[in-house]
Design an enzyme around this catalytic site. Structure first.
Site, PDB file in Angstrom:
ATOM      1  N   TYR A  35      -6.333   3.139   5.924  1.00 48.71           N
ATOM      2  CA  TYR A  35      -7.237   2.415   7.201  1.00 48.71           C
ATOM      3  C   TYR A  35      -8.275   1.033   7.374  1.00 48.71           C
ATOM      4  CZ  TYR A  35      -4.584   7.100   6.800  1.00 48.71           C
ATOM      5  OH  TYR A  35      -3.922   8.082   7.099  1.00 48.71           O
TER       6      TYR A  35
ATOM      7  N   HIS B 169       3.430  -2.417   3.214  1.00 47.96           N
ATOM      8  CA  HIS B 169       3.705  -1.309   2.310  1.00 47.96           C
ATOM      9  C   HIS B 169       5.187  -0.481   1.810  1.00 47.96           C
ATOM     10  CE1 HIS B 169       0.820  -0.912   6.108  1.00 47.96           C
ATOM     11  NE2 HIS B 169       0.063   0.230   5.419  1.00 47.96           N
TER      12      HIS B 169
ATOM     13  N   ASP C  77       0.622  -1.361   0.184  1.00 40.60           N
ATOM     14  CA  ASP C  77       0.302  -0.699   0.053  1.00 40.60           C
ATOM     15  C   ASP C  77       0.919   1.235   0.064  1.00 40.60           C
ATOM     16  OD1 ASP C  77      -2.032  -1.709   0.209  1.00 40.60           O
ATOM     17  OD2 ASP C  77      -2.379  -0.990   1.905  1.00 40.60           O
ATOM     18  N   ASP C  78       0.092   2.309  -0.424  1.00 42.31           N
ATOM     19  CA  ASP C  78       1.091   3.763   0.108  1.00 42.31           C
ATOM     20  C   ASP C  78       1.976   4.048  -1.222  1.00 42.31           C
ATOM     21  OD1 ASP C  78      -1.012   3.892   2.188  1.00 42.31           O
ATOM     22  OD2 ASP C  78       0.472   3.853   3.101  1.00 42.31           O
TER      23      ASP C  78
HETATM   24 NI    NI Z   1      -2.594   2.951   3.109  1.00 50.40          NI
END
Ligand code: NI
Length: 296
Positions: free
Chosen positions: A193, A247, A101-102
């Site tokens: 989240y 992440h 993610d991200d």
């Molecule tokens: Ni995130």
């Protein structure tokens, strides 16, 4: 007070023991003493912060040939059923999906892509639209190397606190950024989240066709516990059908990946993308399909 200090010291001693054990075994070891919350709905409301590269970390050297994920021809055309949120999928064999993610992140994502390519592993990247606009070439490479791209919103704000038009704006902008960069569209959503109300999940699923993808394994890597802890948490909590959360924003997470990916391959897990995992819902033929796959 003394008890607290003793407890603290014991914890350090046990952590040190794990590190030493890991060094001895050439893997990150396991961390059975710690139990993680199963699928807690995210990790607070503060956005992940950018971290500097952990320049001092060295990936343990491989002993023997590198393990590779088997070549598999699997469907990814999942159909929408009554369930719209997933943290795992019941499967007939040891299939798992690892997600990052991200990103994209200019330092970490290309490094991670090298590690995945070396092991023939296809992952799923839940990208933040604003980062896609900053680094479209990294997303293009990600797609070109066979990975899947999912939506993680445009600005990484908590969607559950937004109005429906605001959510729509976040999803449209992320989808359009991915489209501009790669010519493809995301097919699943991971809300930042994990925060999306049931009512919102339902209309998002109806309007965009996105299943809401949560996770079964959360190493809490955003707290930066160190690569060996990230690795041991993932190895000790992953079971068949798990969706693993990680992440690529954080250098420690990527530092943890060689040992993590090798450890999962060694345990017989086969990596598929989230869409491929979803396409296995209720598909009992996957067991046979796997039996026909030659061993790596
Ligand atoms: Ni995130």
């Amino acid at each position: 007070m003394r008890t607290a200090i003793n407890r603290q010291m014991k914890r350090y001693a046990s952590a040190l023991g794990l590190v030493l054990l890991s060094a001895t075994l050439g893997s990150c070891g396991s961390e059975k003493s710690r139990s993680l919350p199963p699928t807690a709905a995210g990790y607070g409301t503060s956005a992940p912060v950018k971290t500097t590269n952990n320049a001092s970390y060295r990936t343990p050297a491989l002993s023997g040939p590198m393990r590779r994920n088997p070549d598999m021809t699997l469907r990814s055309d999942f159909t929408n059923g009554p369930a719209i949120s997933f943290s795992r999928v019941p499967v007939a064999d040891k299939y798992i999906a690892i997600t990052f993610d991200d990103g994209p992140n200019p330092n970490n994502t290309p490094r991670l892509l090298d590690m995945l390519r070396a092991r023939n592993i296809k992952a799923t990247f839940y990208v933040v639209g604003s980062n896609v606009d900053l680094y479209p070439q990294i997303v293009r490479r990600t797609v070109a190397e066979g990975h899947e791209i999912g939506s993680h919103s445009y600005t990484h704000r908590l969607l559950s606190k937004m109005s429906d038009p605001e959510i729509r704006n976040e999803l449209n902008r992320c989808r359009d950024a991915i489209g501009r960069a790669t010519g493809i569209q995301p097919r699943t959503l991971r809300p930042p989240y994990g925060g999306l109300l049931q009512r919102q999940r339902e209309w998002v699923n109806a309007e965009y066709g996105y299943p809401i993808i949560l996770w079964a394994v959360d190493p809490l890597d955003w707290k930066r516990p160190g690569p060996s802890v990230v690795c041991s948490r993932i190895l000790s909590h992953t079971t068949a059908g798990s969706i693993i959360l990680a992440h690529d924003l954080h250098s420690q997470t990527v530092d943890a990946m060689p040992a993590t990916l090798d450890g999962l391959l060694q345990r017989g897990f086969k990596f598929v993308t989230v869409s491929q995992l979803l396409a296995m819902k209720g598909d009992t033929s996957t067991a046979q399909a796997t039996a026909a796959t030659p061993a790596p």
